[in-house]
Structures are given as C-alpha cells and as structure tokens.
Design a protein around this motif. Structure first.
Motif, PDB file in Angstrom:
ATOM      1  N   GLU A  10       0.880  -1.163   0.000  1.00 23.79           N
ATOM      2  CA  GLU A  10       0.000   0.000   0.000  1.00 23.79           C
ATOM      3  C   GLU A  10       0.921   1.217   0.000  1.00 23.79           C
ATOM      4  O   GLU A  10       1.730   1.372   0.903  1.00 23.79           O
ATOM      5  N   GLU A 213       1.620  -6.257   8.571  1.00 27.45           N
ATOM      6  CA  GLU A 213       1.720  -5.027   7.775  1.00 27.45           C
ATOM      7  C   GLU A 213       2.742  -4.115   8.435  1.00 27.45           C
ATOM      8  O   GLU A 213       2.535  -3.650   9.556  1.00 27.45           O
ATOM      9  N   LYS A 264      -3.785  -5.975  14.471  1.00 29.44           N
ATOM     10  CA  LYS A 264      -4.418  -5.507  13.242  1.00 29.44           C
ATOM     11  C   LYS A 264      -5.899  -5.248  13.466  1.00 29.44           C
ATOM     12  O   LYS A 264      -6.629  -6.082  13.977  1.00 29.44           O
TER      13      LYS A 264
HETATM   14 MG    MG Z   1      -3.465  -1.544   5.210  1.00 32.64          MG
END
Ligand code: MG
Ligand code: ADP
Length: 476
Positions: A10, A213, A264
């Motif tokens: 991203e 992430e 998350k």
């Molecule tokens: Mg994300």
C-alpha cells in the motif's frame, strides 16, 4: 520445508497540489509547526470541507496510466478512530467506492524480464497530523500542518514473491507518479511512503498465510530490509510451531528489525460511513478524455524511445529513465554534444553517478550541470583531451573550478596531438632506456607497455594514446 513469500504494497503518494484536499491551507514542507492548518483542517465546529478538484484530475491521470477503471461515481467515507493528531476523530478517505480500481503495472525486473503487478485500487484521502514524541521531555507535541494533506493511496494485489520484486514495483510506481507530476516523490519528506504486507506459505499451498503489515517505510533500501527481516521472522515462528499474528508493525531502521505497533484492526472497527459533508465525486467521460489529451510521456514510453532513438541497451535505458530528472539530464547533455548516446550514458551512469552517490546528492543537486558535462564530452570527442584526462577535468569541474574549457586551459591539460612533438618524446624515452630496448628487440613484446607508460609519464598523460601507440611501433 520450502516457503514462498507473498507481498502486497500500500503506497501513500502525497499529491503535488498547492493546497489541502478539503481546504485552502498551504501544504509547503518544512513550515513552522501549526502555521498551515486552518479551521477546516482542525475540525472546528461549523466548517465544511470542499474537495480540491486538482486531486481528482491527478487520480484520473494515475488511473489512465495504469489501465484502471475510473469510477463515474465515487464516495468519501469517514474512517473513525481516536488519535491526538487526528482532530476530527475521523479521517476522510474512500472505502467502498474508490475513485480508481482494477489496473496493472508492468515492472521490469533486474534480469530484464517483465512482471505484471495488479493494482487493486487507488483512493483519495487526507493525511493526519504529526505527533512529535522526541522534541519535548515527558510530553508529545502535535503539529497539524500535515492534517488534510492530499494523498493517493495505491493498493497492489498480493502479486510479489520476494523483496526484490517489491522494490522493483515500488521504484516503477515512484517513477510513474513523478512522470505524471502528481507527486514530487520526495521520500525523505514522506511524500512517497509504503506499507508492506508480508506473509509466507509452504511452497505449493494455494491459500495465503496470515500477513503482517509494516507501516510507513520511506526508503527503497528499508523496504527491502524490512521485508527480508519479516520473512525470516515469520518462517522461524512457523517452523518452531507458532502462528503468525495479524498485526501492524514498525520497522526500526537503526536495529534493522520490525516490532509490533498494534494488533491488526478490521475494516469494521473503523465504523466507515459515507461522509455527509461531501458530495459524491462524479466524473464524466469528457473530463477523462480531456485529461487523456494531456498525458505526458510515461517511463516505459521513454525507455522504448531511448532504445529506439539513441540505440541504448535495455539496461542503460532503464537506468536513465528510472528517475525523470536523470532522464532529462541525459537528454540535455546529449543535445549539446555531437557524441554518441552511449558515451554520454557512460559518463552519467559512471563517473557522475559515482560522485553523486559518494556525496549523497540527487541529480538535481549535481554541481556539474548537464551543460558542463556536455562541454567536457565535446572535448573528448574532438580529441582535445583523452578519456583519462577527462576524469581529472571532471573532478575539477565537480570542485567548482568552472567549465571544461576553463579547467583544461588553467591546468594545461590539452592533449598533445602533434606527431613531431610525440616523436621527440619517444626518441628521448628510447635514448634513456637502452636495456629495455635491447630486451624488446630480442623478443620481449611485453615491454611495449613500458615504453607507452614512459611517454605518457613524460607528457603527464597528455599525449594522445592512439598516436603514441602507432608512433612507438614504428620507432621500435
Ligand atoms: Mg493496510
Ligand atoms: P487493509 O486496508 O486492512 O490493510 P487490504 O485488504 O486493503 O487491507 O489489503 C492490503 C494489502 O495487503 C494489499 O496490498 C494486499 O495485496 C495485501 N495482502 C492481502 N493479503 C495478503 C497476504 N496474505 N499476504 C501478503 N499480502 C497480502
């Protein structure tokens, strides 16, 4: 067991507008804290956001360049969470209906092959403010200047299979947004930053593994290191019988490792809903068509042209186009010389790149301008100086001694091309080396180099090497 890595990125590209996405406040970098946030950015009661149209055009440009579908109707949504640097208590983003989706980017890999990476979507959103944890003892400072800065978040499919592929994609994307002039690409200032989603799975398994992430990595090198670290860590956890937590990590560049930031969150944690203060974004085909007319030359088009027009290799062309400013430097230099493109490319990718690297400068900061490099290359082509002396001249130019002609004049570096002058020196060298002469004539061919060396030494490298070779052969 053999493991396969899966990566999706991203990327947040800060849009190169003058003002914020929903207000008229400036977004100039480096302003004093809290001098560029207005009532709208601060979320004061009674104000309303108004969309900056330039952001829409920029998103369309991106969509067109990546063969994405451009949504005729997209919607801004509120992403709700609390954080001190988020004064409204929500971030305006796009959720279900992004402005652009479903495209692809062809990425040239190190070995020259092309790998196509899917672009899931790209949506418009506002940036949050900045929390400054280091500047104040026992307190955090908040700078709202960045609040409301326009971002295009570009989400890739989980198509990459190693860190190198991810970096190649990131570099290609970076080149693209700077060619499109929708982002200045300045990674140190955070104008182009990336969240790396990483998972591993046993080779051959179809389902993806659980991903982590790693947030806001802002250099190509760090992205590669963060991914490689994370892959190793996940494999170790799995091989020792553990499981991967789906969590958000930070990359600590100093330690070279990732560490947990928070577990998350899921989309539904954010209570997304359409922002009632903003109209849906309606895009007519006519607007898309007129933007299509203004599309600049794109990186891969320029690479193709460099190969066709200048006869450069795929590798050289790819290096030169990887950075827009570099590609322009190359063309400016080439236009001002009568030399072949390969010589110009070699100077830029060789000596100039090495000096820039060593001094940690970008091409825009080069003390040797394209004009001055062209001046130097001209003097190589017209035989005023040899390629070797040119390196000395280049260094002097780098140190600010002026253009090539000035340096050559000042240091007396002009090449000696007069046959009789060279012959005179050859005679001198031969007279001073009776032993070597005897051995050479007795068949020790290797000694030819000795004579060349002596002549060059006596002329401080200024004799034309080709002439020296020819004349020496005759004389010896
Ligand atoms: Mg994300
Ligand atoms: P979020 O917005 O919550 O981070 P998304 O569904 O938008 O979630 O996915 C974000 C990114 O994660 C995308 O780039 C996607 O390609 C990547 N991704 C999704 N699943 C995986 C996985 N198992 N391994 C690696 N990357 C993944």
């Amino acid at each position: 067991m053999e493991w396969e890595t899966v990566i999706g990125l991203e990327v947040h590209a800060q849009l190169a507008t003058k003002t914020k996405i929903f207000s008229g406040a400036a977004i100039a970098y480096g302003a004093a804290p809290n001098t560029q946030a207005c009532a709208i950015d601060l979320g004061l009661p009674g104000v309303l956001p108004v969309l900056n149209k330039a952001c829409v055009s920029m998103a369309i440009k991106f969509g067109l360049s990546t063969q994405c579908a451009i949504a005729p109707r997209s919607v801004f949504a509120r992403k709700n969470y609390f954080y001190p640097d988020l004064p409204k208590g929500y971030q305006i983003s796009q959720f279900e209906l992004p402005i652009v989706h479903g495209g692809k980017l062809d990425v040239q890999q190190e070995d020259g092959s092309i790998k196509t990476i899917g672009i899931t979507r790209a949506h418009l959103e506002e940036d949050a403010g900045k929390s400054l944890h280091e500047d104040f003892h026992g307190m955090s400072g908040i700078d709202f200047n960045r609040t409301g800065t326009p971002l295009l978040e570009i989400v890739s499919e989980p198509d990459m299979r190693c860190a190198k592929e991810a970096v190649a994609y990131l570099k290609a994307l970076h080149a693209l947004v700077t060619y499109l002039e929708i982002c200045d690409g300045n990674m140190q200032e955070g104008s182009f930053r990336c969240d790396a989603n990483v998972s591993v799975r046993p080779k051959g398994q179809k389902e993806f593994g659980t991903r982590t992430e790693t947030k806001n990595v802002n250099s190509f090198r760090f992205v590669e290191r963060a991914i490689n670290y994370e892959v190793e860590r996940q494999i170790q956890v799995l091989e020792s019988g553990g499981t991967i937590n789906q969590e958000t990590l930070l990359f600590d560049a100093a330690k070279g490792e990732t560490r947990p930031m928070r577990s998350k969150e899921e989309a539904n944690d954010y209570r997304y809903f359409p922002d009632p203060d903003l109209l849906p974004v309606i895009i007519e085909q006519q607007q898309i068509d007129s933007i299509q007319q203004t599309m600049p030359e794109l990186p891969w088009e320029k690479q193709h042209r460099f190969q066709q027009q200048y006869g450069l290799s795929q590798y050289d062309a790819n290096v030169l186009i990887s950075n827009k400013a570099l590609s322009e430097y190359f063309e400016t230099t080439l236009e001002q010389t009568d030399s072949d493109a390969k010589l110009v490319a070699n100077w830029i990718m060789g000596d100039l790149a090495a000096f820039l690297n060593k001094n940690n400068l970008s091409i825009e900061e080069s003390p040797v301008s394209a004009e001055n490099l062209a001046g130097l290359i001209k003097r190589i082509s017209d035989n005023t100086i040899s390629g070797k002396i040119a390196k000395t001249v280049f260094e002097a130019m780098w140190q600010g001694e002026g253009d090539a002609d000035t340096v050559i004049e000042k240091h007396g570096l002009k090449q000696i091309t007069d046959d009789s002058a060279i012959v005179a020196i050859i005679d001198q060298v031969i007279a001073e080396s009776p032993q070597q002469l005897e051995q050479y004539r007795a068949g020790k061919d290797k000694l030819f180099g000795y004579f060349v060396g002596q002549v060059m030494k006596k002329t401080q490298g200024k004799a034309n090497p080709k002439q020296v070779n020819e004349l020496l052969r005759k004389k010896l």
